[in-house]
Design a protein around this motif. Sequence first.
Motif, PDB file in Angstrom:
ATOM      1  N   UNK A   1       0.845  -1.194   0.000  1.00 28.54           N
ATOM      2  CA  UNK A   1       0.000   0.000   0.000  1.00 28.54           C
ATOM      3  C   UNK A   1       0.884   1.249   0.000  1.00 28.54           C
ATOM      4  N   UNK A   2       0.639   2.141  -0.928  1.00 26.89           N
ATOM      5  CA  UNK A   2       1.470   3.349  -0.987  1.00 26.89           C
ATOM      6  C   UNK A   2       0.945   4.401  -0.024  1.00 26.89           C
ATOM      7  N   UNK A   3       1.866   5.248   0.408  1.00 26.08           N
ATOM      8  CA  UNK A   3       1.519   6.362   1.273  1.00 26.08           C
ATOM      9  C   UNK A   3       1.529   7.654   0.475  1.00 26.08           C
ATOM     10  N   UNK A   4       0.575   8.507   0.760  1.00 26.62           N
ATOM     11  CA  UNK A   4       0.527   9.813   0.114  1.00 26.62           C
ATOM     12  C   UNK A   4       0.386  10.883   1.190  1.00 26.62           C
ATOM     13  N   UNK A   5       0.797  12.093   0.861  1.00 25.76           N
ATOM     14  CA  UNK A   5       0.680  13.219   1.772  1.00 25.76           C
ATOM     15  C   UNK A   5      -0.261  14.252   1.171  1.00 25.76           C
ATOM     16  N   UNK A   6      -1.397  14.452   1.807  1.00 25.32           N
ATOM     17  CA  UNK A   6      -2.361  15.483   1.422  1.00 25.32           C
ATOM     18  C   UNK A   6      -2.178  16.629   2.401  1.00 25.32           C
ATOM     19  N   UNK A   7      -1.782  17.801   1.913  1.00 27.13           N
ATOM     20  CA  UNK A   7      -1.336  18.849   2.830  1.00 27.13           C
ATOM     21  C   UNK A   7      -2.052  20.173   2.634  1.00 27.13           C
ATOM     22  N   UNK A  24     -11.638  14.978   1.978  1.00 24.24           N
ATOM     23  CA  UNK A  24     -10.901  14.532   0.794  1.00 24.24           C
ATOM     24  C   UNK A  24      -9.960  13.384   1.150  1.00 24.24           C
ATOM     25  N   UNK A  25      -9.332  13.470   2.320  1.00 24.57           N
ATOM     26  CA  UNK A  25      -8.465  12.377   2.777  1.00 24.57           C
ATOM     27  C   UNK A  25      -9.267  11.090   2.932  1.00 24.57           C
ATOM     28  N   UNK A  26     -10.461  11.199   3.508  1.00 21.28           N
ATOM     29  CA  UNK A  26     -11.324  10.022   3.679  1.00 21.28           C
ATOM     30  C   UNK A  26     -11.726   9.447   2.329  1.00 21.28           C
ATOM     31  N   UNK A  27     -12.007  10.317   1.371  1.00 17.87           N
ATOM     32  CA  UNK A  27     -12.356   9.864   0.018  1.00 17.87           C
ATOM     33  C   UNK A  27     -11.196   9.075  -0.585  1.00 17.87           C
ATOM     34  N   UNK A  28      -9.984   9.621  -0.475  1.00 17.82           N
ATOM     35  CA  UNK A  28      -8.816   8.949  -1.045  1.00 17.82           C
ATOM     36  C   UNK A  28      -8.608   7.582  -0.419  1.00 17.82           C
ATOM     37  N   UNK A  29      -8.713   7.509   0.911  1.00 18.46           N
ATOM     38  CA  UNK A  29      -8.512   6.233   1.601  1.00 18.46           C
ATOM     39  C   UNK A  29      -9.618   5.240   1.284  1.00 18.46           C
ATOM     40  N   UNK A  35      -2.569   4.789   2.025  1.00 13.55           N
ATOM     41  CA  UNK A  35      -2.618   5.320   3.381  1.00 13.55           C
ATOM     42  C   UNK A  35      -2.374   6.817   3.253  1.00 13.55           C
ATOM     43  N   UNK A  36      -3.330   7.605   3.706  1.00  6.71           N
ATOM     44  CA  UNK A  36      -3.278   9.053   3.525  1.00  6.71           C
ATOM     45  C   UNK A  36      -2.727   9.713   4.788  1.00  6.71           C
ATOM     46  N   UNK A  37      -1.636  10.434   4.625  1.00  4.87           N
ATOM     47  CA  UNK A  37      -1.107  11.231   5.725  1.00  4.87           C
ATOM     48  C   UNK A  37      -1.577  12.670   5.497  1.00  4.87           C
ATOM     49  N   UNK A  38      -2.552  13.060   6.300  1.00  4.06           N
ATOM     50  CA  UNK A  38      -3.148  14.391   6.193  1.00  4.06           C
ATOM     51  C   UNK A  38      -2.314  15.345   7.043  1.00  4.06           C
ATOM     52  N   UNK A  39      -1.644  16.278   6.392  1.00  2.00           N
ATOM     53  CA  UNK A  39      -0.665  17.151   7.038  1.00  2.00           C
ATOM     54  C   UNK A  39      -1.161  18.593   7.034  1.00  2.00           C
ATOM     55  N   UNK A  53     -11.708  20.713  14.112  1.00  2.00           N
ATOM     56  CA  UNK A  53     -12.202  20.452  12.759  1.00  2.00           C
ATOM     57  C   UNK A  53     -11.642  19.162  12.177  1.00  2.00           C
ATOM     58  N   UNK A  54     -10.538  18.694  12.720  1.00  2.00           N
ATOM     59  CA  UNK A  54      -9.907  17.462  12.246  1.00  2.00           C
ATOM     60  C   UNK A  54     -10.456  16.216  12.942  1.00  2.00           C
ATOM     61  N   UNK A  55     -11.380  16.407  13.866  1.00  2.00           N
ATOM     62  CA  UNK A  55     -11.861  15.293  14.664  1.00  2.00           C
ATOM     63  C   UNK A  55     -12.371  14.119  13.860  1.00  2.00           C
ATOM     64  N   UNK A  56     -13.201  14.384  12.860  1.00  2.00           N
ATOM     65  CA  UNK A  56     -13.778  13.294  12.066  1.00  2.00           C
ATOM     66  C   UNK A  56     -12.703  12.550  11.284  1.00  2.00           C
ATOM     67  N   UNK A  57     -11.723  13.282  10.745  1.00  2.00           N
ATOM     68  CA  UNK A  57     -10.670  12.650   9.937  1.00  2.00           C
ATOM     69  C   UNK A  57      -9.846  11.674  10.764  1.00  2.00           C
ATOM     70  N   UNK A  58      -9.694  11.937  12.060  1.00  2.00           N
ATOM     71  CA  UNK A  58      -8.889  11.071  12.915  1.00  2.00           C
ATOM     72  C   UNK A  58      -9.514   9.688  13.095  1.00  2.00           C
TER      73      UNK A  58
END
Length: 441
Positions: A1-7, A24-29, A35-39, A53-58
């Motif tokens: 599985x590749x890792x990506x950084x959405x920043x 958008x991170x959830x959509x990608x995953x 594996x999306x690293x949301x930065x 605001x990041x609560x749901x993404x976690x």
Amino acid sequence: MRRICLTLPTNRTCPAMVTAIGEEAAYAAGHFDVEVHLLILDSSDAFAEHARALGAAREVPRVVVHHLGEAEQRDFLRRVIHRTDPTKPELLLDLMLPAGLSYGACTNRAFLIAVALGCESVHRRDSDSRYQVLRGETAFPVHHELMSLGRRAADAAHDVGETALAPKDTHKRVAMVGASFVGEPSVDIDEIRRLDPDVYYDVVSLWAPGDWSEEQKRALVDESFQGPGTGAFTGDRTTLAVVDPMRVDMCNIGFHQVHERVPLPPATDTIGSDYFLIHLVEAAALPGVLHNRHIENFHTGERRTDPGFMAYQLRFAKFFLSMLYFNFLYAEMAEAGDSLLDARGQVRASVIAELARRSTLLDRAENVRRLDTIEAAYRKLGGRYETFAALLASRREHLLDEAQSDIADFALLVEAWGSLVRAARDTALAPAPEGPGRRPR
């Protein structure tokens, strides 16, 4: 599985966009094997609000949230720079995390952190924007970015609407996927156009090379900062090509590998300082995909205040001064073409550093004329513009020197970038806890 950084780098309060990029991170995953690293690189006064605001993404599987203030970013950078054993570590730190606003430096930090996290691509968004929606579905740009980034162009061609790439380039990997914006112009100068279209032309044409004809300048002014228009998203269109830099925007971009070879210019208080890689990808004929999931751009109220207006106009003026050097670089890179790449198809950073060094020797007379034009144009507009013209007049020599030193700093950072990237691969984002047999990295 590749890792990506959405920043998302931000220095302003933007909880709505923080929530949206989490979606958008959830959509990608949820739609890709990643594996999306949301930065979130947060220099704002709204850190706690953004954290909420990041609560749901976690809670989303295969989404890892990294929300870093400047202190955490500085700590990471110090440890990376220490591993390179440079002669001027504080200078490198200043170029990576300057006191002033820098569009290039904030994105460079995302590049290095993405490397440390093991991410193979970086996908950047901006805080003063929002996503378009079609029939209740959000048009996330990451969809097209993940469809093509890093793939051989010949393979990616099967999943795009059309191909306009020369056969000789189809063996290369897709280095960039991007689109533009709709809504308000990317540069907040529409008031100038309304006040005096002739002044607008005089000013905006300053980013053209000095030897361009009036016809060429007019064409540039007509399409500058406008994006593809205001039309709503109605369906996907994708083209595999060497992408025209005028068709994409840094609020809506994804890079593969090229960002590990060359950084962005770290100039402070200069709009457009983060667009260099888009031009490099074009000059080196690296494949890209152009799509139409444009992001909606808007301007924040801060720019309408007197201090915000003066700060923004300074960034705008410094953009024009930077073009003396970048127009030279773009022309030289276009001339170099494929020779910008090594045998593995990777950008030769040493060539870019050399060109940047050469550009510092250019005659500054063209920039003196640029300042003359801006000053005269703004005095003609009156009001706050006339006040800014007086500020510009008082800082002329300093601004000329600063534009030249900015490009010298860029050359220095390009020369150090390979070492920084290698060091980042071996540096944890957060220091390891101390304990028996453990030392901070």
